[in-house]
Design a protein around this motif. Structure first.
Motif, PDB file in Angstrom:
ATOM      1  N   THR A   1       0.913  -0.957   0.065  1.00  0.00           N
ATOM      2  CA  THR A   1      -0.058  -0.103   0.094  1.00  0.00           C
ATOM      3  C   THR A   1       0.912   1.400   0.053  1.00  0.00           C
ATOM      4  O   THR A   1       1.811   1.478   1.026  1.00  0.00           O
TER       5      THR A   1
ATOM      6  N   TYR B   1      -8.290   3.169   3.712  1.00  0.00           N
ATOM      7  CA  TYR B   1      -7.432   4.195   3.670  1.00  0.00           C
ATOM      8  C   TYR B   1      -7.353   5.261   2.621  1.00  0.00           C
ATOM      9  O   TYR B   1      -7.987   4.922   1.721  1.00  0.00           O
TER      10      TYR B   1
ATOM     11  N   TRP C   1      -9.450  -6.350  -2.586  1.00  0.00           N
ATOM     12  CA  TRP C   1      -9.147  -6.065  -1.240  1.00  0.00           C
ATOM     13  C   TRP C   1     -10.550  -5.444  -0.766  1.00  0.00           C
ATOM     14  O   TRP C   1     -11.360  -4.648  -1.284  1.00  0.00           O
TER      15      TRP C   1
ATOM     16  N   HIS D   1      -7.262 -11.040  -1.390  1.00  0.00           N
ATOM     17  CA  HIS D   1      -6.698 -10.484  -0.011  1.00  0.00           C
ATOM     18  C   HIS D   1      -7.547 -11.239   1.070  1.00  0.00           C
ATOM     19  O   HIS D   1      -8.551 -10.498   1.308  1.00  0.00           O
TER      20      HIS D   1
ATOM     21  N   PHE E   1      -2.333  -8.049  13.461  1.00  0.00           N
ATOM     22  CA  PHE E   1      -2.308  -6.671  12.964  1.00  0.00           C
ATOM     23  C   PHE E   1      -3.261  -5.797  13.354  1.00  0.00           C
ATOM     24  O   PHE E   1      -3.093  -4.835  14.088  1.00  0.00           O
TER      25      PHE E   1
ATOM     26  N   ASN F   1      -4.092 -10.331   6.834  1.00  0.00           N
ATOM     27  CA  ASN F   1      -3.956  -8.790   7.417  1.00  0.00           C
ATOM     28  C   ASN F   1      -5.222  -8.487   8.288  1.00  0.00           C
ATOM     29  O   ASN F   1      -5.369  -7.222   8.309  1.00  0.00           O
TER      30      ASN F   1
ATOM     31  N   TYR G   1       3.595   6.103   2.922  1.00  0.00           N
ATOM     32  CA  TYR G   1       2.419   6.192   2.573  1.00  0.00           C
ATOM     33  C   TYR G   1       2.226   7.794   1.872  1.00  0.00           C
ATOM     34  O   TYR G   1       2.522   8.659   2.667  1.00  0.00           O
TER      35      TYR G   1
ATOM     36  N   TYR H   1      -8.315  -8.207   7.686  1.00  0.00           N
ATOM     37  CA  TYR H   1      -9.189  -7.474   6.877  1.00  0.00           C
ATOM     38  C   TYR H   1     -10.570  -8.282   6.792  1.00  0.00           C
ATOM     39  O   TYR H   1     -10.600  -9.496   7.603  1.00  0.00           O
TER      40      TYR H   1
END
Ligand code: PHB
Length: 361
Positions: free
Chosen positions: A25, A66, A100, A174, A233, A177, A346, A179
């Motif tokens: 990312t 994000y 995702w 995905h 995470f 992590n 980022y 999500y």
């Protein structure tokens, strides 16, 4: 004996080597959550990877968590991604897109007006996300109703179809992590009753329905999946990761997937600290007949060893690929690696993105 530098065919995709650029990312999408010209250049520079897994890309406006991540839900995004895939293919590379849904790792300010993040649960994660106002705690989600799941799966299906339309060689689902998919899979988050909660069969149902939908849309040979059994995470571990992820791998084993991608340990590119609870990744690998990709803190030596010991077919590198566009050559030649500029990961522009030097021809 195979080395990192030998070609391999994974599903329908033939790779020049076994060194993979991990999905990363970078928050540099332009207006409309589209990859812009800098992103085209960034991936073009890294096309000597055997495979690029392009950064996590939300499957719908509600799937994003994000600021400035590139999506794969709109026709305009498909057009914009064509420049990326075209550039990578022109250099002889291969590229798949990581699709995702963040679930509850989001904030209302990032979502369409009036929407709140969705998850398996209505409990907020103990996590922050990056918004226009900087890092702030994630919003309280609402639990998806069972009757909303078919439309969610349709969003994954559309994302996979769009990715192929944009010229990608495949997609990576995905499921890592912590999500959305892991928010269903883990009993530490999922407190539902009904078809998507309770038993491991029920908690894994969303992942398997998504996988089957993507396979039906684009074919198993162009579909990979990423898992992270042990990461904490944004959520605690499952109460029995070995059994839960073992079940998942057993279900995925007969499907003919292009690959399975394992984040070993904690998200973020470092090896497990001493004393971290054990997880037997080799036991999962022995139950999966397809290509096995490993990731997290691999050096050249560890990567070589994993491939020669047949613990892995492919090794994904994250941070080393950020700072070394020609990582494959540097690993092959034993050349020194560039320093990572951790303050440029980022957001922002070319600095710390497309300005890392390659070795002179
Ligand atoms: C992040 O933005 O920090 C991030 C995104 C996707 C991941 C992991 C981390 O899978």
């Amino acid at each position: 004996m195979n080395t990192l530098f030998d070609p391999i065919k994974i599903g329908d995709i033939t790779l020049a080597n076994r060194i993979v650029m991990a999905p990363l990312t970078r928050n540099r999408a332009i207006e409309g959550n589209k990859p812009g010209p800098l992103t085209v250049e960034y991936y073009r520079q890294r096309a000597s990877a055997g495979l690029i897994v392009a950064e996590a890309s939300p499957i719908s406006p509600t799937a994003q968590g994000y600021l400035d991540t590139p999506g794969i839900w709109s026709a305009e995004q498909v057009e914009a991604w064509k420049a990326v895939t075209g550039a990578v293919h022109a250099e002889g590379g291969k590229i798949v897109l990581q699709i995702w849904h963040v679930g509850r790792i989001s904030h209302t300010s990032l979502l369409p007006a009036g929407e709140v993040p969705v998850s398996s649960t209505d409990k907020a994660a103990d996590a922050s996300t990056f918004t226009r106002d900087g890092f702030i705690p994630v919003s309280k989600p609402r639990a998806l109703r069972d009757d909303e799941i078919p439309a969610l799966i349709d969003d994954y299906r559309r994302a996979a179809r769009n990715a192929i339309g944009a010229g990608f060689d495949g997609v990576e689902i995905h499921a890592a992590n912590t999500y959305l998919i892991e928010q269903f899979l883990r009993d530490s988050v999922n407190e539902r009753s009904g078809p998507y909660g309770g038993s491991v069969e029920n908690r894994a149902r969303l992942l398997l329905e998504v996988t089957n939908a993507v396979i039906a849309e684009i074919g198993a040979g162009r579909t990979g999946i990423r898992l992270s059994p042990m990461t904490t995470f944004t959520a605690p571990r499952d109460s029995n990761p070995q059994a839960t992820y073992g079940y998942v791998v057993d279900q995925l084993a007969p499907l003919g997937l292009a690959y399975l991608h394992m984040i070993e340990g904690e998200t973020g590119g470092t090896r497990e600290p001493e004393g971290a609870p054990a997880f037997d990744y080799a036991a999962l690998r022995s139950r999966f007949p397809g290509a096995w990709m490993v990731n997290n803190g691999y050096t050249k030596e560890l990567g070589k060893q994993a491939v020669s010991d047949r613990l892995a077919d492919l090794v994904a590198y994250g941070r080393p690929f950020i700072s070394n566009p020609d990582l494959v050559r540097r690993l092959r030649d034993g050349a020194p690696l560039n320093e990572l500029r951790a303050d440029k990961l980022y957001g922002g522009g070319a600095e710390g993105y497309t300005d890392y030097p390659a070795l002179a021809a």
